[in-house]
Design a protein around this motif. Structure first.
Motif, PDB file in Angstrom:
ATOM      1  N   SER A  10       1.039  -1.371   0.165  1.00 52.49           N
ATOM      2  CA  SER A  10      -0.171  -0.087  -0.054  1.00 52.49           C
ATOM      3  C   SER A  10       0.804   1.146  -0.193  1.00 52.49           C
ATOM      4  CB  SER A  10      -0.900  -0.102   1.369  1.00 52.49           C
ATOM      5  OG  SER A  10      -1.918  -1.007   1.087  1.00 52.49           O
ATOM      6  N   VAL A  11       2.098   1.074   0.521  1.00 50.33           N
ATOM      7  CA  VAL A  11       2.790   2.354   0.900  1.00 50.33           C
ATOM      8  C   VAL A  11       3.664   2.473  -0.615  1.00 50.33           C
ATOM      9  CG1 VAL A  11       4.859   3.223   1.885  1.00 50.33           C
ATOM     10  CG2 VAL A  11       3.266   2.254   3.244  1.00 50.33           C
ATOM     11  N   TRP A  12       4.152   1.649  -1.007  1.00 49.79           N
ATOM     12  CA  TRP A  12       4.688   1.884  -2.698  1.00 49.79           C
ATOM     13  C   TRP A  12       3.552   2.256  -3.617  1.00 49.79           C
ATOM     14  CZ3 TRP A  12       7.276  -3.624  -1.723  1.00 49.79           C
ATOM     15  CH2 TRP A  12       8.427  -3.753  -1.107  1.00 49.79           C
ATOM     16  N   ILE A  13       2.292   1.603  -3.546  1.00 46.39           N
ATOM     17  CA  ILE A  13       1.360   2.048  -4.420  1.00 46.39           C
ATOM     18  C   ILE A  13       1.049   3.556  -4.127  1.00 46.39           C
ATOM     19  CG2 ILE A  13      -1.171   1.774  -4.986  1.00 46.39           C
ATOM     20  CD1 ILE A  13      -0.714  -1.221  -4.497  1.00 46.39           C
ATOM     21  N   LEU A  14       0.908   4.123  -3.005  1.00 43.59           N
ATOM     22  CA  LEU A  14       0.669   5.254  -2.631  1.00 43.59           C
ATOM     23  C   LEU A  14       1.913   6.208  -3.160  1.00 43.59           C
ATOM     24  CD1 LEU A  14      -0.934   7.232  -1.048  1.00 43.59           C
ATOM     25  CD2 LEU A  14       0.219   6.967   0.568  1.00 43.59           C
ATOM     26  N   ARG A  15       3.037   5.761  -2.930  1.00 40.88           N
ATOM     27  CA  ARG A  15       4.277   6.688  -3.691  1.00 40.88           C
ATOM     28  C   ARG A  15       4.215   6.681  -5.166  1.00 40.88           C
ATOM     29  NH1 ARG A  15       8.919   3.987   0.139  1.00 40.88           N
ATOM     30  NH2 ARG A  15       8.455   5.015   2.026  1.00 40.88           N
ATOM     31  N   ALA A  16       3.658   5.489  -5.552  1.00 38.46           N
ATOM     32  CA  ALA A  16       3.753   5.479  -7.168  1.00 38.46           C
ATOM     33  C   ALA A  16       2.571   6.560  -7.699  1.00 38.46           C
ATOM     34  CB  ALA A  16       3.558   4.289  -7.721  1.00 38.46           C
ATOM     35  N   GLN A  17       1.437   6.659  -6.879  1.00 36.00           N
ATOM     36  CA  GLN A  17       0.141   7.180  -7.412  1.00 36.00           C
ATOM     37  C   GLN A  17       0.240   8.919  -7.008  1.00 36.00           C
ATOM     38  OE1 GLN A  17      -3.028   5.104  -5.653  1.00 36.00           O
ATOM     39  NE2 GLN A  17      -2.797   3.639  -7.124  1.00 36.00           N
ATOM     40  N   THR A  18       0.777   9.058  -6.160  1.00 38.06           N
ATOM     41  CA  THR A  18       0.958  10.622  -5.689  1.00 38.06           C
ATOM     42  C   THR A  18       2.424  11.075  -5.544  1.00 38.06           C
ATOM     43  OG1 THR A  18       1.236   9.954  -3.631  1.00 38.06           O
ATOM     44  CG2 THR A  18      -0.998   9.954  -4.227  1.00 38.06           C
TER      45      THR A  18
END
Length: 173
Positions: free
Chosen positions: A7-15
């Motif tokens: 979730s943290v990695w996805i969040l970094r990639a999306q924002t």
């Protein structure tokens, strides 16, 4: 927990910004603590502003009801969900994704209190509330230190050094 790190990695990639909307999702866990399906869509899409306790409880109940109805479709007619006995065998967690620093803030404790009420109403065993930020994640109530997730950088290609440069003598022969 791999789900939180992802979730943290996805969040970094999306924002790319440090400011983004808070999101909350409910996730059912199996007896071994592994996710038992996909999380609910964001519970805060219909809410405007910072929700109060009653709205947090209602949102958590809606997410739990949605997941329990999906989990119960194999043994009961569609839409009726699980019995109280079946619901008590599930473990559920709430994942809150927010832009604030990686520390337990008042909003996290408010979500935790609302989560305990919602789980008490549905009869589902509550797992901790997990909070993910761009830096890492923590569980509420914070019994452990926050987990800082290292940044992922793609492997850099190795630069080939010419023989002259590798010898270090500066001669080009």
């Amino acid at each position: 927990m791999r789900q939180l790190t992802a979730s943290v990695w996805i969040l970094r990639a999306q924002t790319r910004r440090r400011v983004f909307a808070t999101a909350a999702r409910v996730l059912l866990l199996g007896p071994d603590g592994a996710p038992a399906g996909d999380p609910t869509p964001d519970l805060l899409t219909a809410a405007t502003g910072e929700p109060d306790h009653a709205l947090r409880v209602d949102l958590a109940l809606a997410g739990l009801d949605r997941l329990l109805a999906v989990a119960g479709t194999g043994s009961r007619p569609t839409g009726t969900g699980l019995t109280d006995e079946q619901a008590g065998s599930w473990l559920a967690t709430l994942l809150v994704v927010r832009p604030d620093p990686l520390e337990c803030v008042d909003g996290d404790l408010a979500w935790w209190r609302a989560w305990l009420v919602a789980c008490g109403i549905t009869g589902v065993r509550p797992a901790p509330v997990y909070v993910a930020t761009r830096t890492g994640w923590l569980d509420v109530p914070a019994t452990t230190r926050p987990i800082v997730v290292p940044r992922l950088r793609p492997p850099q290609p190795r630069r080939r050094q010419s023989r002259e440069h590798a010898r270090g003598d500066g001669s080009a022969t």
